[in-house]
Structure formats: structure tokens, C-alpha cells
Design a protein around this motif. Structure first.
Motif, PDB file in Angstrom:
ATOM      1  N   GLU A 224     -19.776   4.482   7.105  1.00 56.33           N
ATOM      2  CA  GLU A 224     -19.205   4.049   8.088  1.00 56.33           C
ATOM      3  C   GLU A 224     -18.800   2.369   7.244  1.00 56.33           C
ATOM      4  O   GLU A 224     -19.028   2.456   6.598  1.00 56.33           O
ATOM      5  CB  GLU A 224     -20.841   3.596   8.425  1.00 56.33           C
ATOM      6  CG  GLU A 224     -21.448   4.135   9.876  1.00 56.33           C
ATOM      7  CD  GLU A 224     -22.470   3.465  10.531  1.00 56.33           C
ATOM      8  OE1 GLU A 224     -22.852   2.376  10.763  1.00 56.33           O
ATOM      9  OE2 GLU A 224     -22.964   4.720  11.006  1.00 56.33           O
TER      10      GLU A 224
ATOM     11  N   LYS B 134     -18.065   3.586  15.879  1.00 62.45           N
ATOM     12  CA  LYS B 134     -19.570   2.780  16.955  1.00 62.45           C
ATOM     13  C   LYS B 134     -19.306   1.492  18.033  1.00 62.45           C
ATOM     14  O   LYS B 134     -18.583  -0.292  17.643  1.00 62.45           O
ATOM     15  CB  LYS B 134     -20.364   2.594  15.631  1.00 62.45           C
ATOM     16  CG  LYS B 134     -20.360   3.830  14.875  1.00 62.45           C
ATOM     17  CD  LYS B 134     -21.825   3.666  14.016  1.00 62.45           C
ATOM     18  CE  LYS B 134     -23.282   3.383  14.580  1.00 62.45           C
ATOM     19  NZ  LYS B 134     -24.294   3.605  13.454  1.00 62.45           N
TER      20      LYS B 134
ATOM     21  N   GLU C  28     -28.532   6.749  10.852  1.00 62.08           N
ATOM     22  CA  GLU C  28     -28.168   5.854   9.868  1.00 62.08           C
ATOM     23  C   GLU C  28     -29.184   5.653   8.404  1.00 62.08           C
ATOM     24  O   GLU C  28     -29.767   4.749   9.467  1.00 62.08           O
ATOM     25  CB  GLU C  28     -27.364   4.937  10.861  1.00 62.08           C
ATOM     26  CG  GLU C  28     -26.941   3.487   9.532  1.00 62.08           C
ATOM     27  CD  GLU C  28     -26.020   2.029  10.857  1.00 62.08           C
ATOM     28  OE1 GLU C  28     -26.529   2.170  12.249  1.00 62.08           O
ATOM     29  OE2 GLU C  28     -25.702   1.760   9.817  1.00 62.08           O
TER      30      GLU C  28
ATOM     31  N   ASN D 246     -23.701   3.340   5.177  1.00 63.85           N
ATOM     32  CA  ASN D 246     -21.907   2.364   5.324  1.00 63.85           C
ATOM     33  C   ASN D 246     -22.380   1.826   3.984  1.00 63.85           C
ATOM     34  O   ASN D 246     -22.978   1.678   2.302  1.00 63.85           O
ATOM     35  CB  ASN D 246     -23.746   0.610   5.424  1.00 63.85           C
ATOM     36  CG  ASN D 246     -23.882   0.975   6.959  1.00 63.85           C
ATOM     37  OD1 ASN D 246     -23.127   0.954   7.285  1.00 63.85           O
ATOM     38  ND2 ASN D 246     -24.804   1.259   6.685  1.00 63.85           N
TER      39      ASN D 246
ATOM     40  N   ASP E 183     -17.727   0.819  12.288  1.00 66.52           N
ATOM     41  CA  ASP E 183     -18.386  -0.020  12.262  1.00 66.52           C
ATOM     42  C   ASP E 183     -17.972  -0.664  13.179  1.00 66.52           C
ATOM     43  O   ASP E 183     -17.083  -1.653  12.535  1.00 66.52           O
ATOM     44  CB  ASP E 183     -19.168  -0.290  10.953  1.00 66.52           C
ATOM     45  CG  ASP E 183     -20.628  -0.383  11.499  1.00 66.52           C
ATOM     46  OD1 ASP E 183     -21.249  -0.467  12.964  1.00 66.52           O
ATOM     47  OD2 ASP E 183     -21.489  -0.666  10.240  1.00 66.52           O
TER      48      ASP E 183
HETATM   49 CA    CA Z   1     -23.338   0.437  10.113  1.00 63.13          CA
END
Ligand code: CA
Ligand code: C2E
Ligand code: CA
Length: 663
Positions: free
Chosen positions: A532, A583, A439, A499, A562
Motif C-alpha cells: 500500500e 483504498k 493489513e 504499508n 492508499d
Molecule cells: Ca494502509
């Protein structure tokens, strides 16, 4: 026919026949594992926040709870009405509105209680009231029908806020877009919330009565500093500009915009010669002077203003509903006038002067204490200029504000973006520890080179429109590192996830940029790009977001939700989104080995992921016990400080190299 009635059992709603319960709503939450997870968290989180709340935070806590419950039940509006102190009127004190719904809170202050008379009869019997169609209210409730229609309300469900024999008011849900039935689950959730809110109100009222004793200055009988801070806090809370959708249709001359714009004024008054008087004439005379001054000041104020004694010879005033600097000046003029007449004390006549400082709530003060200290700063300046004058606080010296502005300015500057870099946090197979993905986390250093955490700079960047630049830079940097350093070290496929703020998925230009970058990446071998998005972001009711997600998915990007489990998605909704992964939020993971509820909820998430064919990854794993528990519950992938901390490109490259050598 009239449809306003109190219904002891909601089943009577469906029995009426003429209003079908919407199929989607009739699903009890327990039939849907995603809703179950949401409901669990909702109830747990809400109860906990209520148990912990104090008077200072209760408004926020209630509003947050309304939002959580309103989104969960998917209504248009959720709100609280409380009885005014006179017991004859009601005011809308808390309100949450769904996307695109106009707030009504300002239009519903001090409404005579008779308007909702029949409701209160039901409330006294501890019953709720359900109105399926406002248009069909009978003529003997024409006034109520008028008020509801004015707000565009089509259907509503209200329940009493009652605790220990005290009626506090009521809580309710509205539909304004169209009439809609409420489900049994909606009613249950509303009643649970109502009971907890009422209990919290009773508790706080009791605490308040006890505290009052400690809140008054015994010499002058005025509020002391603690109480004044609280009064200002209330004024500031009320004055905080609400994010409102103004459709321009509101032409009432007497809008409560003065309040909505946030205009409390705090004045600090410090007597110039008090120490000398005390010294020369003794404490008793000093006390007499203070009482006389308090009296004078009080007389120069309107009944709705507040006067307090917040220090030895320091008084404070709170002026509500003042509009600008000129009203602050008007008030200071009255206060100055009040003190210009000599004061008789202990057989003498004393000339008294004071230094005054004023600050105006312009919406930039976060806490009451900030507003008060701004006034104190101004007061000290008045003192240093020789006293006997008033000074208004210069807003630009508000440090907090300046800091934010400077940060935003710096981020905008040419050097600003050079403070931006990225950290890589590996994601692993929980059973083998093998690195399967990474990530990308934005990192940023300010002008002095000190790190600013993303929780601070991301919101600032969002507000100042910089997020697209940041994401672009993050993605560019990542792709460069991936191409040159990581890809050659990967044997299978490496998932690289970035993200993205949900808001930007609504921006077409941003999307084009993102896709351009990512198209390029998909050509570069063993890399799979993930995006995400937080659960609340994806669930925001926007067709554009879903459309853009679909475009991304079509171009080969995988999408993960997320912080899963912190929003209130539904199974049906998830099924229709082009997502590939979930997630599990860290709040489920922390201490999971000792938390049977979180174990159940994670197991439910494992089932949901399996059912929908989604990849499931748990984040925030900090130790071996958490890892082992998650693995035993069927979670395959994980991320967290206990596995790997976020690291620079060099370290991540080295890690990949080691892994390859070990294979
Ligand atoms: Ca994240
Ligand atoms: P997130 O997406 O939920 O990112 C995970 C956060 O959890 C990261 O914090 C990470 O360092 C931290 N973390 C990972 N493992 C653990 C652990 O075991 N224990 C604890 N206590 N924390 C752990 P970070 O880097 O501070 O990021 C915070 C948030 O800022 C991220 O939450 C994400 O929402 C946002 N963010 C970060 N980079 C970007 C970006 O490039 N764009 C956007 N839009 N948001 C970003
Ligand atoms: Ca997260």
C-alpha cells in the motif's frame, strides 16, 4: 510579438493560434471522473479550511491551498503577492513549488509596484493576466521581463486578490521548465482560489482591527502579552527554515539567508526589585517606574525590534534578523546599559536592575509560545543566580526536541527494534463478512513500554532513516506469522498488505530487500502480497518510483493506492501505473449514509475502479450504516473498526480458525 495582455476570456488564448493548448490540459476536469473527485475535494477542503482559519494559521492554510491547487493544475509554482503596508511595494508572501523547482520567495520582497503596473490596470478591471511566453514581452515591459526571466519563468497566469473594494495583491501560477498554456479549468480554479483568499484576507484584517484594541497595555502603550506572542509567531513563521533546493547558483552577497535560517531572538526582562518599590513607594510610583523603564528600553532598541509589556514588571523584546548568540549578547548589553542609569521616580532616584533571559529561534521551536517560555526559563535562571544578569536559553533543554531525539535514539538502539511489533486488521467481503485479506500495521512501544502511535513514530523513523529497518522487520515478522500460523488456516487466497513509504521506493537497496523477502513469500502457498502506497506518494513525479512499482508488480506483488481520493491523481495517470487496487479514504466513509456528496464521490470511485479493472476497498468503516451504504453503492471490500479492529497474531489466528470451522 508581445504576448503580455489581459484576456477577459481564456478562449482568446487559444484563438491566438500561435500557442496551442496542451491536449492533456485542455481536458476539462468534468470529463475525467478522477479529476472530478479531486476537484470536489479540493474546493470543499479549501473553502472549509479558509472558513475556519484564524490569523495564527492563515499562512499555513494559504500555503497548503497553493500546494493543493498547484498540484491539481500540475503547474511548476503557485504563489501569492501582497501589497506591502506602504501600498507602493509588493512582496511574495506565500509560495508552493513543484518537485525540483527552486523557490523564489526570498528574491521577491519589497518590489516596487510599478514593475507590475500594467497588471494592476487589468486587476482593477477584475481581469487576469496571461503571459504565454515571457521572452516575447515587449520592450516597454523590459524590467518585468528581466525580473521574470531571472526567476526562469516561461509562462504565467495571474489574477487579482480583491475583496470588497480592497486590493490585497495577486495570485499566480508559473511554468518554469517550459512554456505551457493554461486551460479554462486552471483559470477557473485560480479565480475561485483568488476570491476565497481575498475574502479571507479581508475578514482577518477586520478581525485584526477589532482585536488591536485588546492588544495594547494601557499603562505603557506597548503591546501586551497576547500581541507579543503574535509578533513572535510572525517572526518565527518567517524565520522557519524553508525546505529549499539550493543549486548553488545564487551568489548574491545579500541573501535573505539570515531569515531563511530562522533567527528571531526573544528576550525577557524582569525587574529585580519591583515588588519592594511598589510596597515602599506605592502603586502610583510603581506605575511611573514602569513607564520610565519602558521608555528606556524602547530607546535602546532599533526601530525594527519590538518591545512589549507582558506581565506586571515583565518586559519582552523581539529582535528580528539577529544571527547568533553574539547578537543576542549585544542586545542584552544595550538593554543592561539602558537600565544602568538611575531612574527618577516620584522625586527619588532609583537604581534598577533586571534579570534577563534570551532564546534564539534555531528552527526547533514550533510555536511562538515555546520560544517565549524558553526565554522565561532562562530569565528565571538569571533571577536564581542573583539577578542583574542575562542568561541565554540552552537549546538542549528544549523538551520537545530532546523528546524527539531520545525517541530516535531509542529506536536506533538494539533494544529499540524489539519494541516493534505488528497488528493485523482484517479486510472483508462487505456482503458476506468473509475475511479475504489483512493489513499489517506497525506498532511500537518506547523504552517505558508505552505505545507510540504510528503517526508519531513513522515520521521520526523516516527523518532518521530508520524506516527501511522498520519495514524489513514488519515484513519479516509478517511472513513468519503467515508461514507458520495463517497459511495453514486459509482455504482460498489471503491478501496480506503492507504499508510502504513512497520515499523508499526510490531506494534501490531497499527495493532489493523488499523483493527478496516477498519472492520468498510468493512461494508460500495461498498468500498474495500487496503493497500500500499513499496517493500522493505514487503521484510524486518520479520515474524511479514508477519503474520500481513495475518491478514489484512483475514479481507478483499487487499494488494498492492508499487514502485514495485525498490526492490529485488523474485518470490518465492511474491508467499507466501498475496498480491493482484502490483504498477509499476514511474521510469519504465517515457518516456516508447522510452525506450525498460523499455518496456521489464514492460512486465515482466505484466507476473508476470498474473502468480500470481495479479492486476497491473502503477503509475506516465504523458502523453498520456505513457498511450497508457502501455495499449498496457497489463497494465490495471493506475494513474498519466496525468490522474488525487491528489485533495481535494470536487473535487473528483464532479468527481464521473460527471462520474455517464455520465454513
Ligand atoms: Ca494502509
Ligand atoms: P493507513 O495505512 O491509512 O492505516 C489505516 C489506519 O486507520 C490504521 O491506523 C488503522 O488502525 C486505522 N483504522 C482502521 N479502521 C479504522 C476505523 O474504523 N476508524 C478509525 N478511526 N481508524 C481506523 P494506524 O495503525 O494508527 O496507522 C496509521 C498510519 O501509519 C497508517 O495509515 C499508515 O500510513 C502508517 N503505517 C502503519 N504501519 C506502517 C508501516 O509498517 N509502514 C509504514 N510506512 N507506514 C505505516
Ligand atoms: Ca489509509
Amino acid at each position: 510579438m508581445g504576448t503580455s495582455e489581459s484576456i477577459p476570456r481564456l478562449s482568446s488564448v487559444t484563438q491566438r493560434g500561435e500557442r496551442r493548448v496542451d491536449d492533456r490540459r485542455s481536458v476539462a476536469p468534468t470529463d475525467d471522473p478522477v479529476r472530478l473527485v479531486g476537484l470536489h475535494r479540493l474546493v470543499r477542503g479549501t473553502m472549509r479550511s479558509f472558513a475556519e482559519t484564524v490569523a495564527e494559521s492563515v499562512d499555513e492554510v494559504f500555503t497548503v491551498a497553493l500546494g493543493a491547487v498547484g498540484s491539481f493544475c500540475d503547474v511548476d509554482r503557485a504563489y501569492i503577492f501582497q501589497l506591502d503596508p506602504d501600498g507602493d511595494h509588493l512582496s511574495n508572501t506565500h509560495e508552493w513549488c513543484g518537485t525540483g523547482i527552486n523557490p523564489e520567495i526570498d528574491n521577491l520582497q519589497h518590489v516596487p509596484i510599478e514593475v507590475a503596473g500594467p497588471w494592476f490596470e487589468a486587476f482593477e478591471r477584475d481581469e487576469h493576466v496571461y503571459i504565454a511566453d515571457v521572452d516575447e514581452l515587449p520592450d516597454d515591459q523590459a524590467e518585468l521581463r528581466g525580473i521574470l526571466a531571472e526567476q526562469g519563468i516561461r509562462s504565467l497566469l495571474v489574477a487579482p486578490l480583491r475583496s470588497g473594494g480592497t486590493m490585497h495583491g495577486f495570485i499566480g501560477f508559473d511554468y518554469v521548465r517550459h512554456t505551457s498554456a493554461f486551460s479554462r479549468a486552471d483559470l477557473d480554479v485560480l479565480r475561485i482560489l483568488a476570491d476565497s483568499i481575498a475574502a479571507t484576507m479581508s475578514r482577518l484584517a477586520a478581525e485584526e482591527r477589532i482585536r488591536h484594541v485588546a492588544l495594547v497595555d494601557p499603562l505603557t502603550d506597548l503591546p501586551n502579552r497576547a500581541m507579543f506572542t503574535e509578533l513572535v509567531e510572525q517572526g518565527v513563521t518567517l524565520g522557519t527554515p524553508r525546505s529549499r533546493v539550493d543549486d548553488g547558483s545564487d551568489h548574491q552577497p545579500e541573501r535573505r539567508s539570515d531569515r531563511a535560517a530562522g533567527r528571531a531572538v526573544v528576550g525577557l526582562i524582569d525587574l529585580d526589585q519591583f515588588a519592594q518599590i511598589n510596597e515602599a513607594m506605592g502603586f502610583e510610583a510603581g506605575d511611573e517606574l514602569l513607564v520610565a523603564v519602558a521608555d528606556r528600553l524602547q530607546q535602546s532598541l532599533r526601530p525594527e525590534d519590538h518591545l512589549a509589556r507582558i506581565g506586571g514588571d515583565e518586559f519582552a523584546v523581539l529582535i528580528d534578523g539577529a544571527v547568533d548568540e553574539s547578537s543576542a549578547e549585544a542586545v542584552s548589553a544595550r538593554l543592561v546599559a539602558a537600565l544602568s542609569e538611575p531612574v527618577p521616580v516620584a522625586g527619588h532616584v532609583l537604581a534598577v536592575t533586571a534579570s534577563m533571559g534570551f532564546s534564539i529561534d534555531d528552527g526547533t521551536f514550533i510555536h511562538a509560545s515555546d520560544l517565549i517560555s524558553a526565554a522565561e526559563t532562562a530569565m528565571r535562571e538569571a533571577k536564581s543566580l542573583g539577578g542583574a544578569r542575562a542568561v541565554a536559553f540552552d537549546k538542549d533543554s528544549g523538551q520537545r526536541l530532546a523528546q524527539r531525539v531520545n525517541l530516535a535514539l531509542f529506536m536506533r538502539s538494539a533494544e529499540g527494534l524489539s519494541g516493534l511489533h505488528v497488528a493485523y486488521q482484517p479486510a472483508v467481503d462487505l456482503a458476506t463478512g468473509q475475511i479475504l485479506g489483512v493489513e499489517v500495521l506497525a506498532r511500537w512501544e518506547d523504552a517505558d513500554g508505552s505505545p507510540v502511535p504510528p503517526d508519531i513514530f513513522i515520521p521520526i523513523a523516516e527523518e532518521s532513516g530508520l524506516i527501511p529497518n522498520i519495514t524489513r522487520r514488519v515484513v519479516e515478522t509478517t511472513l513468519c506469522d503467515v508461514d507458520e500460523r495463517f497459511a495453514p488456516l486459509v482455504d482460498g487466497v489471503l491478501a496480506v498488505s503492507v504499508n510502504v513509504s513512497a520515499f523508499h521506493l526510490t531506494q534501490t537497496r531497499f527495493m532489493d530487500d523488499l523483493r527478496g523477502l516477498i519472492d520468498h513469500a510468493s512461494e508460500s502457498g495461498p498468500i498474495r502480497i500487496w503493497v500500500e502506497l499513499t496517493e500522493s506518494g505514487v503521484m510524486a513525479e518520479s520515474g524511479v518510483v514508477v519503474e520500481h512499482l513495475q518491478m514489484l508488480a512483475d514479481s507478483g506483488v499487487r499494488i494498492a493506492i492508499d487514502d485514495f481520493g485525498t490526492g490529485y491523481s488523474s485518470f490518465a495517470r492511474l491508467r499507466h501505473l501498475p496498480i491493482a487496487g484502490l483504498k477509499v479514504d476514511r474521510s469519504f466513509v465517515t457518516g456516508i449514509q447522510d452525506d450525498p456528496i460523499n455518496q456521489t464521490l464514492v460512486r465515482a470511485q466505484v466507476d473508476i475502479a470498474a473502468e480500470l479493472g481495479l479492486l476497491l476497498l473502503a477503509e475506516g468503516i465504523e458502523d453498520e450504516a456505513e457498511r450497508a451504504t457502501l455495499a449498496s453503492l457497489g463497494v465490495r471490500f471493506g475494513q474498519g473498526f466496525g468490522l474488525h479492529r487491528p489485533m495481535g497474531a494470536d487473535d487473528f489466528e483464532a479468527l481464521l480458525r473460527t471462520q474455517r470451522a464455520g465454513d
